[in-house]
Write a protein that holds these residues in place. Sequence first.
Motif, PDB file in Angstrom:
ATOM      1  N   GLY A  78       0.817  -1.209   0.000  1.00 33.89           N
ATOM      2  CA  GLY A  78       0.000   0.000   0.000  1.00 33.89           C
ATOM      3  C   GLY A  78       0.847   1.253   0.000  1.00 33.89           C
ATOM      4  N   TYR A  79       1.918   1.273   0.818  1.00 35.22           N
ATOM      5  CA  TYR A  79       2.783   2.457   0.840  1.00 35.22           C
ATOM      6  C   TYR A  79       3.395   2.704  -0.538  1.00 35.22           C
ATOM      7  N   VAL A  80       3.830   1.609  -1.190  1.00 37.66           N
ATOM      8  CA  VAL A  80       4.444   1.784  -2.508  1.00 37.66           C
ATOM      9  C   VAL A  80       3.409   2.329  -3.499  1.00 37.66           C
ATOM     10  N   LEU A  81       2.165   1.832  -3.372  1.00 33.76           N
ATOM     11  CA  LEU A  81       1.116   2.327  -4.275  1.00 33.76           C
ATOM     12  C   LEU A  81       0.861   3.817  -4.057  1.00 33.76           C
ATOM     13  N   VAL A  82       1.065   4.302  -2.810  1.00 32.73           N
ATOM     14  CA  VAL A  82       0.940   5.748  -2.576  1.00 32.73           C
ATOM     15  C   VAL A  82       1.908   6.491  -3.481  1.00 32.73           C
ATOM     16  N   GLY A  83       3.156   5.970  -3.540  1.00 33.84           N
ATOM     17  CA  GLY A  83       4.142   6.615  -4.415  1.00 33.84           C
ATOM     18  C   GLY A  83       3.704   6.561  -5.867  1.00 33.84           C
ATOM     19  N   LEU A  84       3.163   5.428  -6.296  1.00 31.96           N
ATOM     20  CA  LEU A  84       2.750   5.309  -7.699  1.00 31.96           C
ATOM     21  C   LEU A  84       1.591   6.243  -8.016  1.00 31.96           C
ATOM     22  N   SER A  85       0.710   6.460  -7.007  1.00 29.98           N
ATOM     23  CA  SER A  85      -0.482   7.260  -7.299  1.00 29.98           C
ATOM     24  C   SER A  85      -0.103   8.687  -7.669  1.00 29.98           C
ATOM     25  N   SER A 135      12.469  -0.216  11.589  1.00 35.07           N
ATOM     26  CA  SER A 135      12.526   0.260  10.215  1.00 35.07           C
ATOM     27  C   SER A 135      11.217  -0.003   9.493  1.00 35.07           C
ATOM     28  N   LEU A 136      10.628  -1.181   9.703  1.00 32.85           N
ATOM     29  CA  LEU A 136       9.337  -1.481   9.073  1.00 32.85           C
ATOM     30  C   LEU A 136       8.265  -0.516   9.557  1.00 32.85           C
ATOM     31  N   ALA A 137       8.350  -0.144  10.866  1.00 30.27           N
ATOM     32  CA  ALA A 137       7.370   0.798  11.383  1.00 30.27           C
ATOM     33  C   ALA A 137       7.645   2.210  10.878  1.00 30.27           C
ATOM     34  N   GLY A 138       8.852   2.457  10.384  1.00 35.90           N
ATOM     35  CA  GLY A 138       9.157   3.763   9.803  1.00 35.90           C
ATOM     36  C   GLY A 138       9.704   4.766  10.793  1.00 35.90           C
ATOM     37  N   PHE A 139      10.505   4.288  11.752  1.00 39.63           N
ATOM     38  CA  PHE A 139      11.090   5.221  12.708  1.00 39.63           C
ATOM     39  C   PHE A 139      12.339   5.871  12.119  1.00 39.63           C
ATOM     40  N   PRO A 140      12.626   7.129  12.499  1.00 41.80           N
ATOM     41  CA  PRO A 140      13.636   7.925  11.809  1.00 41.80           C
ATOM     42  C   PRO A 140      15.021   7.346  11.608  1.00 41.80           C
ATOM     43  N   PRO A 141      15.736   6.797  12.582  1.00 36.39           N
ATOM     44  CA  PRO A 141      17.135   6.542  12.214  1.00 36.39           C
ATOM     45  C   PRO A 141      17.315   5.383  11.243  1.00 36.39           C
ATOM     46  N   PHE A 142      16.258   4.823  10.727  1.00 34.88           N
ATOM     47  CA  PHE A 142      16.398   3.643   9.863  1.00 34.88           C
ATOM     48  C   PHE A 142      15.907   3.933   8.451  1.00 34.88           C
ATOM     49  N   GLY A 143      16.254   3.017   7.541  1.00 29.96           N
ATOM     50  CA  GLY A 143      15.948   3.226   6.128  1.00 29.96           C
ATOM     51  C   GLY A 143      14.463   3.331   5.841  1.00 29.96           C
ATOM     52  N   GLY A 144      13.641   2.621   6.622  1.00 28.40           N
ATOM     53  CA  GLY A 144      12.210   2.629   6.379  1.00 28.40           C
ATOM     54  C   GLY A 144      11.613   4.024   6.447  1.00 28.40           C
ATOM     55  N   PHE A 145      12.193   4.854   7.310  1.00 28.70           N
ATOM     56  CA  PHE A 145      11.694   6.225   7.448  1.00 28.70           C
ATOM     57  C   PHE A 145      11.875   6.997   6.141  1.00 28.70           C
ATOM     58  N   PHE A 146      13.082   6.921   5.588  1.00 25.17           N
ATOM     59  CA  PHE A 146      13.319   7.667   4.348  1.00 25.17           C
ATOM     60  C   PHE A 146      12.585   7.037   3.171  1.00 25.17           C
ATOM     61  N   GLY A 147      12.412   5.739   3.245  1.00 23.68           N
ATOM     62  CA  GLY A 147      11.598   5.096   2.216  1.00 23.68           C
ATOM     63  C   GLY A 147      10.192   5.675   2.203  1.00 23.68           C
ATOM     64  N   LYS A 148       9.622   5.841   3.426  1.00 24.30           N
ATOM     65  CA  LYS A 148       8.254   6.382   3.482  1.00 24.30           C
ATOM     66  C   LYS A 148       8.219   7.815   3.005  1.00 24.30           C
ATOM     67  N   ILE A 149       9.247   8.596   3.352  1.00 21.69           N
ATOM     68  CA  ILE A 149       9.287   9.974   2.822  1.00 21.69           C
ATOM     69  C   ILE A 149       9.301   9.928   1.303  1.00 21.69           C
ATOM     70  N   ALA A 150      10.101   8.993   0.762  1.00 19.04           N
ATOM     71  CA  ALA A 150      10.262   8.936  -0.698  1.00 19.04           C
ATOM     72  C   ALA A 150       8.955   8.628  -1.397  1.00 19.04           C
ATOM     73  N   VAL A 151       8.047   7.882  -0.755  1.00 23.58           N
ATOM     74  CA  VAL A 151       6.774   7.594  -1.427  1.00 23.58           C
ATOM     75  C   VAL A 151       5.673   8.573  -1.038  1.00 23.58           C
ATOM     76  N   PHE A 152       5.708   9.114   0.204  1.00 23.82           N
ATOM     77  CA  PHE A 152       4.619  10.006   0.610  1.00 23.82           C
ATOM     78  C   PHE A 152       4.789  11.402   0.030  1.00 23.82           C
ATOM     79  N   ALA A 153       6.043  11.891  -0.031  1.00 19.96           N
ATOM     80  CA  ALA A 153       6.262  13.276  -0.484  1.00 19.96           C
ATOM     81  C   ALA A 153       5.745  13.515  -1.909  1.00 19.96           C
ATOM     82  N   PRO A 154       6.037  12.634  -2.874  1.00 25.81           N
ATOM     83  CA  PRO A 154       5.491  12.889  -4.218  1.00 25.81           C
ATOM     84  C   PRO A 154       3.969  12.866  -4.237  1.00 25.81           C
TER      85      PRO A 154
END
Lengths: 494, 169
Positions: A311-318, A384-403
Amino acid sequence: MELSQAYTSLLSDMGHTIPLILIVLTGLVIVLLDAFKPRHVSIPYLTALVLAVALGLEIQTIGSQGGTAYYELIRVGGMAAYVNAVILTSGLLSVILMKPYLERIDHNIGEAYALLLFSITGMMVLGSANSLVTIFVGLETMSICLYIMTALIRSHKGAIESALKYFLLGAFSTGFFLYGIALLYGATGTMMLPEMRGAVAVSDSDTMFWAGLALLLVGFMFKVGAAPFHMWTPDVYQGAATPITGFMSTASKTAAFASLILVLYYAVPAETWNGVIAILALITMIVGNVIAISQTNLKRMLAYSSIAHAGYVLVGLSAGTGAGYSGALYYMLVYTFMNIGAFGVIAFMEFDGKEGSEQRLDSLAGIGYKKPVLSVCMIFFMFSLAGFPPFGGFFGKIAVFAPAIDAGFIWLAIVGVLTSAVSAYYYLRVLVVFFMKQPDGVYDFDASPVPFSATAVIVLCAGVILVLGVAPSIMEVTMSFFSSSITTTAAVLP
Amino acid sequence: MAGQILFFALAVTAIAAGVGVVWSRSPINSALWLILNLFCIAGLYLTLNAQFIAVIQILVYAGAIMVLFLFVIMLLNLSEMPSVTRFTIARLFGFFLVMGVLALLTYAVAAGLDVLPERIVPAAAAVSGSPSTLARSLFTEYALPFEIIGILLLAATVGAVIIAKRKPV
């Protein structure tokens, strides 16, 4: 067309697809080797070696200009190389985890590795396809191999049940997919993705085209496990051998998403379809995260979590922009390390004799002090899966939510963040059980030490997540590279 | 002229075989009649210059699918159907009458809707349906999907063996 000329061009194209050819040939060699020398000791090492070589070759070509090969049927270099590299990474890490795992349950058969290589072949074709023909062929090769890999542990009824469900539903979704392809071909008169866009602009109100695209999307949504086509995911992930589940949940999704991105980017004007993708993303995030809360089995919980991540990835695609697509691709990289790590950890904490499919989370109480290295890595993966800041998951979520926010889907991003907050509950509950609970009964722990190679892979995954998290510049490099790479390849192609 | 004789010979055999499929009371006999029918249709394709389709017809239908049919019939161990109740002149007359009316109505509706099949031109079929045209595009333009499908079939075979083996690996 002169035949000799055609063969010359095919031969020169082979030079651009050496990783693919290497993988296929090694798969064939392993099938033969296993026929004459069953369970030969060299098979896992050979698989890992060839995956590493192919990965190295693909990484080298990421920087190159994207192009096409084999009569424009697949793409090489640029984005295709990146996608292939992610798939090969997933395969390599999974093979190293698979070997000790399959040895432990006495199923270390050569075919498992051959099928892994064949499925990677399909994924690479799928993820770098430039035509509906290659998309379909790649998708089917990948799916058939995954059905068989799910059923690998035949003595276990759960695995057979999962494989049968996966096969039947998968065959059904293939029907949708194929029908969609047929309609798209009928409407546009071409199988080549870049040529489709021109065809649709002419006949904008063409019902056949949109019906075909809708059916194609159903097929894709099934493969990436997005709601409401996610029903197979929990059962299959729960029943399959755990490292194979890790491989399935990462590599096959990466390939399917990459292919979906190519279709959306080339064949569809984004403004007409991003609303549909946004709604699918919304449903998927809510369904995945809410149902995951009530799961007591760790593998099943991670299956619902993987639905949520789709679902998060689909947010980026949308968003329908280059930034959104590149964000989605970046997310798949982070997700690969997170999920393979998480499944790797639980693979070596199973003691129910049924590949963890019936093991309750509570039975792992206090395991954090018995298997400290794995459990500490699990902290990384869960945060990281939950998307907490010091881990990659956080920036991954920024990368899909920001666009998505840039494209005007603010409500979608808000729901995404809220469901991420919900997800923190069930991710952190795992850590609470691992470290802060006392076992409520006597469990038959498998006290044998975890093999060094598996520990190394899990620690490596945790390390990469941390690196991706503390050095977000890597994301910017990747992102800028991808947004430019997609547009430049589009300009090069007719 | 020779072509027409060939066509009518094949067509009549095909129809007779088709009747045989329905007529025979033993499932095995029905299946054998069906094979004859499929062969005749393959022959018809040949007269239309569509060699490739003819070969595929024999390989796929007469070969693979019929084997499946026979397997199923033998596995289910179907007994012979009870023979037809009673054969009377009135029934035969009724049959031909109903079939005639059906054919007439179908023709009238099809002609009225202007959907009668066009006469195909065998020369055109020869260009697009010949084995060499197909092979040429299969081994040049679509060489990659062709090879990948080979891998797919191999994987499916390997998988079938793994899953179906009696002794657990």
